[in-house]
Design an enzyme around this catalytic site. Sequence first.
Site, PDB file in Angstrom:
ATOM      1  N   GLY A   1       0.815  -1.213   0.000  1.00  0.00           N
ATOM      2  CA  GLY A   1       0.000   0.000   0.000  1.00  0.00           C
ATOM      3  C   GLY A   1       0.843   1.255   0.000  1.00  0.00           C
ATOM      4  O   GLY A   1       2.025   1.226  -0.331  1.00  0.00           O
ATOM      5  N   ALA A   2       0.196   2.397   0.381  1.00  0.00           N
ATOM      6  CA  ALA A   2       0.820   3.725   0.265  1.00  0.00           C
ATOM      7  C   ALA A   2       1.382   3.847  -1.155  1.00  0.00           C
ATOM      8  O   ALA A   2       2.555   4.114  -1.380  1.00  0.00           O
ATOM      9  CB  ALA A   2       1.894   3.944   1.320  1.00  0.00           C
ATOM     10  N   LEU A   3       0.495   3.614  -2.098  1.00  0.00           N
ATOM     11  CA  LEU A   3       0.912   3.454  -3.499  1.00  0.00           C
ATOM     12  C   LEU A   3       1.390   4.767  -4.115  1.00  0.00           C
ATOM     13  O   LEU A   3       0.916   5.846  -3.769  1.00  0.00           O
ATOM     14  CB  LEU A   3      -0.253   2.907  -4.325  1.00  0.00           C
ATOM     15  CG  LEU A   3      -0.829   1.557  -3.851  1.00  0.00           C
ATOM     16  CD1 LEU A   3      -1.966   1.117  -4.777  1.00  0.00           C
ATOM     17  CD2 LEU A   3       0.240   0.481  -3.782  1.00  0.00           C
TER      18      LEU A   3
ATOM     19  N   GLY B   1       5.507   4.455  -8.826  1.00  0.00           N
ATOM     20  CA  GLY B   1       6.325   3.250  -9.013  1.00  0.00           C
ATOM     21  C   GLY B   1       5.423   2.019  -9.065  1.00  0.00           C
ATOM     22  O   GLY B   1       5.535   1.168  -9.956  1.00  0.00           O
ATOM     23  N   HIS B   2       4.492   1.935  -8.097  1.00  0.00           N
ATOM     24  CA  HIS B   2       3.547   0.808  -8.103  1.00  0.00           C
ATOM     25  C   HIS B   2       2.655   0.863  -9.350  1.00  0.00           C
ATOM     26  O   HIS B   2       2.371  -0.161  -9.971  1.00  0.00           O
ATOM     27  CB  HIS B   2       2.627   0.872  -6.873  1.00  0.00           C
ATOM     28  CG  HIS B   2       3.340   0.753  -5.558  1.00  0.00           C
ATOM     29  ND1 HIS B   2       3.445   1.791  -4.672  1.00  0.00           N
ATOM     30  CD2 HIS B   2       3.986  -0.301  -4.986  1.00  0.00           C
ATOM     31  CE1 HIS B   2       4.108   1.398  -3.598  1.00  0.00           C
ATOM     32  NE2 HIS B   2       4.458   0.132  -3.765  1.00  0.00           N
TER      33      HIS B   2
ATOM     34  N   GLY C   1       9.433  -4.147  -8.417  1.00  0.00           N
ATOM     35  CA  GLY C   1      10.247  -2.974  -8.743  1.00  0.00           C
ATOM     36  C   GLY C   1      11.713  -3.208  -8.413  1.00  0.00           C
ATOM     37  O   GLY C   1      12.039  -3.783  -7.369  1.00  0.00           O
TER      38      GLY C   1
ATOM     39  N   SER D   1       9.163   6.099  -3.130  1.00  0.00           N
ATOM     40  CA  SER D   1       9.048   5.116  -2.061  1.00  0.00           C
ATOM     41  C   SER D   1       7.841   5.492  -1.215  1.00  0.00           C
ATOM     42  O   SER D   1       7.558   6.689  -1.025  1.00  0.00           O
ATOM     43  CB  SER D   1      10.306   5.156  -1.184  1.00  0.00           C
ATOM     44  OG  SER D   1      10.062   4.550   0.062  1.00  0.00           O
ATOM     45  N   SER D   2       7.163   4.478  -0.690  1.00  0.00           N
ATOM     46  CA  SER D   2       6.023   4.755   0.198  1.00  0.00           C
ATOM     47  C   SER D   2       6.487   5.589   1.381  1.00  0.00           C
ATOM     48  O   SER D   2       5.754   6.418   1.912  1.00  0.00           O
ATOM     49  CB  SER D   2       5.422   3.448   0.699  1.00  0.00           C
ATOM     50  OG  SER D   2       5.044   2.662  -0.404  1.00  0.00           O
TER      51      SER D   2
END
Length: 281
Positions: A31-33, A36-37, A148, A186-187
Amino acid sequence: MIVFKTIKTLQTYLNTKKGGGKSIGFVPTMGALHQGHISLILKSKAQTDLTICSIFVNPTQFNNPSDLEKYPRNASADMKLLAAVKCDVLFMPNVLEMYPNGQTKNTEDYGEITQLLEGEKRPGHFDGVITIVSRLFEIIEPHETFFGQKDYQQCLLVQELINRHFPKITFNIEATVRQKDGLALSSRNTRLSEAQQIEALAISKSLFYIKQNWGNDTIENLIAAAEKMIELQKSLKIEYFKICNRTHLTALNGHSKNYKEAVILTAVFCGDIRLIDNLIV
Ligand code: PAF
């Protein structure tokens, strides 16, 4: 986008799709997308018929309880991002669903690679990663999966997991997505203050400095110069900074011109926020 919270309902749905001949692409996340995701989701959508994203903050891969507690969580923003790129399925189980028999971890030996760098600084981390990724692969049985390159060491390990236990899954590693100024997405970046965001730029700058000067100096000198760039920033503290063999992650030394390929890997604390980055040379 269809959201599933239980394994049973997800599998029932997937069985109908697989029966219809659809290929399944899987993007595991905590989560905390960020973009990158999303780049992984888009890649999966381009290569497979049905894309599943999982969001599960996996407790067994956190060696530090306060890191687990502070890990950013924002389910509604995540769902909006996924819906915007038309992700087909979101799997969002809770801890009991994933660990019905308690939080046990992988005990299979994955060799020295689990003990180096992240493995050394975060004991047990990779056993937690292997446990949850295996479990997710067993539940979803995807045709392809997308990770990733920012988690370079994790990618090496997942490749080994796939070789050993899931040879039918195609493993895709996608390039790290960076802000225009170079900071790797990054998250954990959501926890950086504005001032920290600026200081953290020294991390990617140091990696690109080495890439630009590869072949012109010794590895020791390149590392020393790069570390100096990071340490000039008040809030940054290096945990490790290494230049390694791309496959085994053993540290390289001597003149850089002797090595055609390598990977630079670093972990740096920005205040209490731990950031990792890497660059292939
Ligand atoms: O890279 C991550 O976000 C996690 O390690 C993963 C692969 C989702 C397993 O929890």
